[in-house]
Design a protein around this motif. Sequence first.
Motif, PDB file in Angstrom:
ATOM      1  N   PHE A 102       1.253  -0.891  -0.007  1.00 25.34           N
ATOM      2  CA  PHE A 102      -0.140  -0.108  -0.158  1.00 25.34           C
ATOM      3  C   PHE A 102       0.847   1.067  -0.259  1.00 25.34           C
ATOM      4  CE2 PHE A 102      -3.145   2.664   3.035  1.00 25.34           C
ATOM      5  CZ  PHE A 102      -3.511   3.438   1.559  1.00 25.34           C
ATOM      6  N   GLU A 103       2.332   1.207   0.690  1.00 27.13           N
ATOM      7  CA  GLU A 103       3.192   2.368   0.829  1.00 27.13           C
ATOM      8  C   GLU A 103       3.476   2.583  -0.634  1.00 27.13           C
ATOM      9  OE1 GLU A 103       4.088   2.042   5.498  1.00 27.13           O
ATOM     10  OE2 GLU A 103       5.455   1.228   4.015  1.00 27.13           O
ATOM     11  N   ILE A 104       3.456   1.586  -1.362  1.00 25.24           N
ATOM     12  CA  ILE A 104       4.208   1.304  -2.606  1.00 25.24           C
ATOM     13  C   ILE A 104       3.442   2.140  -3.549  1.00 25.24           C
ATOM     14  CG2 ILE A 104       5.259   1.049  -4.899  1.00 25.24           C
ATOM     15  CD1 ILE A 104       6.735  -1.529  -2.642  1.00 25.24           C
ATOM     16  N   TYR A 105       2.269   1.665  -3.504  1.00 21.93           N
ATOM     17  CA  TYR A 105       1.047   2.726  -4.357  1.00 21.93           C
ATOM     18  C   TYR A 105       1.181   3.846  -4.057  1.00 21.93           C
ATOM     19  CZ  TYR A 105      -3.706   4.126  -5.834  1.00 21.93           C
ATOM     20  OH  TYR A 105      -4.969   4.794  -5.823  1.00 21.93           O
ATOM     21  N   LEU A 106       0.704   4.589  -2.679  1.00 22.49           N
ATOM     22  CA  LEU A 106       0.689   5.946  -2.248  1.00 22.49           C
ATOM     23  C   LEU A 106       1.462   6.850  -3.093  1.00 22.49           C
ATOM     24  CD1 LEU A 106      -0.759   6.004   1.110  1.00 22.49           C
ATOM     25  CD2 LEU A 106      -2.059   6.264  -1.354  1.00 22.49           C
ATOM     26  N   ASN A 107       2.920   5.873  -2.298  1.00 20.28           N
ATOM     27  CA  ASN A 107       4.282   6.616  -3.211  1.00 20.28           C
ATOM     28  C   ASN A 107       4.207   6.998  -5.098  1.00 20.28           C
ATOM     29  OD1 ASN A 107       6.844   7.787  -2.514  1.00 20.28           O
ATOM     30  ND2 ASN A 107       7.944   6.594  -4.436  1.00 20.28           N
ATOM     31  N   SER A 108       3.660   5.867  -5.554  1.00 18.06           N
ATOM     32  CA  SER A 108       4.340   5.858  -7.143  1.00 18.06           C
ATOM     33  C   SER A 108       2.937   6.831  -7.612  1.00 18.06           C
ATOM     34  CB  SER A 108       3.352   4.670  -7.257  1.00 18.06           C
ATOM     35  OG  SER A 108       4.879   3.921  -7.319  1.00 18.06           O
ATOM     36  N   LEU A 109       1.765   6.772  -6.539  1.00 16.79           N
ATOM     37  CA  LEU A 109       0.234   7.604  -7.653  1.00 16.79           C
ATOM     38  C   LEU A 109       0.639   9.536  -7.213  1.00 16.79           C
ATOM     39  CD1 LEU A 109      -2.640   7.798  -7.687  1.00 16.79           C
ATOM     40  CD2 LEU A 109      -2.921   7.687  -5.120  1.00 16.79           C
ATOM     41  N   ARG A 110       1.307  10.012  -5.987  1.00 13.04           N
ATOM     42  CA  ARG A 110       2.419  10.808  -5.220  1.00 13.04           C
ATOM     43  C   ARG A 110       3.259  11.258  -6.259  1.00 13.04           C
ATOM     44  NH1 ARG A 110      -1.137  10.019  -0.052  1.00 13.04           N
ATOM     45  NH2 ARG A 110      -3.604   9.893  -1.724  1.00 13.04           N
ATOM     46  N   ASP A 111       4.336  10.479  -6.295  1.00 11.86           N
ATOM     47  CA  ASP A 111       5.805  10.818  -5.956  1.00 11.86           C
ATOM     48  C   ASP A 111       7.029  10.362  -7.132  1.00 11.86           C
ATOM     49  OD1 ASP A 111       7.771  11.778  -5.911  1.00 11.86           O
ATOM     50  OD2 ASP A 111       8.519  11.732  -4.070  1.00 11.86           O
ATOM     51  N   VAL A 112       7.852  10.441  -7.404  1.00 12.89           N
ATOM     52  CA  VAL A 112       9.167   9.666  -7.764  1.00 12.89           C
ATOM     53  C   VAL A 112       8.723   7.756  -7.545  1.00 12.89           C
ATOM     54  CG1 VAL A 112      11.055   8.888  -9.774  1.00 12.89           C
ATOM     55  CG2 VAL A 112       9.681  11.242  -9.474  1.00 12.89           C
ATOM     56  N   THR A 113       9.256   6.739  -7.625  1.00 13.93           N
ATOM     57  CA  THR A 113       9.615   5.430  -7.492  1.00 13.93           C
ATOM     58  C   THR A 113      10.362   4.679  -7.468  1.00 13.93           C
ATOM     59  OG1 THR A 113       7.110   4.816  -6.601  1.00 13.93           O
ATOM     60  CG2 THR A 113       8.731   3.833  -5.960  1.00 13.93           C
ATOM     61  N   PRO A 114      11.220   5.094  -7.025  1.00 17.44           N
ATOM     62  CA  PRO A 114      13.166   4.508  -7.733  1.00 17.44           C
ATOM     63  C   PRO A 114      12.299   3.638  -7.413  1.00 17.44           C
ATOM     64  CG  PRO A 114      13.228   6.889  -6.748  1.00 17.44           C
ATOM     65  CD  PRO A 114      12.168   5.975  -6.409  1.00 17.44           C
TER      66      PRO A 114
END
Length: 573
Positions: A218-230
């Motif tokens: 869920f944290e990965i989803y939220l990050n990819s939704l709002r930011d860049v996910t390296p």
Amino acid sequence: MSTCPLCGRPKSPNKPFCDYCSSMLCEICNKKLSRGYCAVCGRLVCEDDSELVGFARVCKDCLRQDPNLADYEYLKNFIRFKARSSVWEQIELSSVISAGKEVFNHDKVYLHVGIDDTDSPYGMCTTYLGALIYEKLLSFGEPIDYPLLIRLNPNIPVKTRGNGSIAIRFLVDFSDINNIRDLVINLVEKSSHSFFRKTKPAVAIYITKDYAIDKRLFEIYLNSLRDVTPLSFLEKKLSNLSYGYLEILAVNKKARGIIGAVSAIGSILKDYTYELLVYRKMENIGKEREISFKSVLDMEMKYWRYTFDNIDNKRLLIAPVGPDPVLLGIRGDIPEKLLEAFKLIEHEPFSLWAIFRSNQWTHSHVTKIDSPSNARPYQTVMMKARVIKVERHGEKVILELESDGWRIIGRIYKMQRELQKHALELRHGDEILLVSSVFSREKENYLIVNVEEFITLELVPDISEGNPFCPYCGSRLKKKDKNTYICRKCHRKIRYPYKLVIIRPRKSLVEKKRYESPPRAHRHLTLPTKRIFFRAMKISNLMKPYLIHPVVGRNKDIEAQYVKMIKEIKIVY
Ligand code: ATP
């Protein structure tokens, strides 16, 4: 501590940029943040090393090799030709990452499949694969939800169109897992446009004993939704995965599609909408779409309460342009209404349709920040700011603002004409809540953003001066000399040296009102104001999601039937 010169995040002293910016760098100069990828060679490129040709970007190297590519009609024909003629070698996906616990001793398990990055500017669409896979999985098990169309950060330069990824959730026999896995891999291998340099498909398969996901997903989803996910962020989170078993299939560990595929299975939707997508027959892909405008207008008249972004003036918003398999998409808040609306539209023959549940139109990509110092490139942020000035510069309107000692330059484009008109009414001193996507923050305390909408918080009132009124008869006085007025009606002389100050609320803008972009300029995640009621009902749980039958189909002579309420997915901490 050293900070990244492009975004202000902390970075390792022996690297020029942080992990976030390094993953988005221009592949030509390796110094600037990329703005998109070249539609010809597929490399990520910055503004200086590329040119926008119509809606596509072409890098300077490709333009040097073929200067005709600077002509939009020529480029469109080039893309059409590639779409028709590309014959590609089939890729092979293999297991590149696994995480969590593999041992299962249950007959039935929850299967979560995530897919991303299968398309190119020359065609395909991950949603189409999602619909096909969902249709095939129906013969294996019980669907728990609709196929999920998960939009991720709309500002990511590697996206083909709307940065969409797909998640599918089923209850299946554990003994079928390998067959399902083979089926999904086969379809993705066969259909992905991986001949295009940018396209790096991936499949994530996650198995759980209960209907739940690990909190890291869920944290990965939220990050990819709002930011860049390296990829480093993702690997770190996955190394701590303790609930369920996750396997990622891709050409290698660095395939970018992994980010979207994992983010999709980590999605949890508090607010949500639906989209009914209709796919074209193979032989029509690349040709002009045949949809009767009048029938869409009739549909809009009948279903405007339940659907949105169908039409903008004379522009059809339900149909994309380009060689992808989507014929049209109807968006709305109630699934069976979409099926009814679909029946009213007259169009060319289709091959398949599917209803997706989605985070589209929910505003979930916006991050609220206290100060521009927390804004990073590619994020969409909401912050308070005070207007300094507004000016028109050719086709753009430029809003200059101040917030917490930072200067913010907000750009509003021609496409957002209606928003430009309202922004031009803003004045020095007005306080607004600005929603914008961050373009760059390379200079100190200086942010360049693209404005998406604003809410007026406090508007400086209209102040004017006038002559006072006569204290005897109430008529307006006339100035006689510096210290004297005279009444026009009763002709009395009044000794009074001052003017009356008149304070009125502004006529052209209203306080505490949302000024949004027109539908044609909406991103997939933008919240249309007309959804506010349904959004409130869904967030407060007064309206819960339910599954209807059918969810996918090959003809439109159907009546929707209620099947069951959709279970809420749990997070395991
Ligand atoms: P379509 O809408 O047709 O599915 P698209 O616009 O979704 O196409 P993709 O081809 O899926 O575009 O490309 C998006 C790529 O960006 C994927 O590889 C995905 O994993 C990656 N990606 C998505 N969100 C992020 C993010 N926040 N950070 C880094 N990479 C991301």
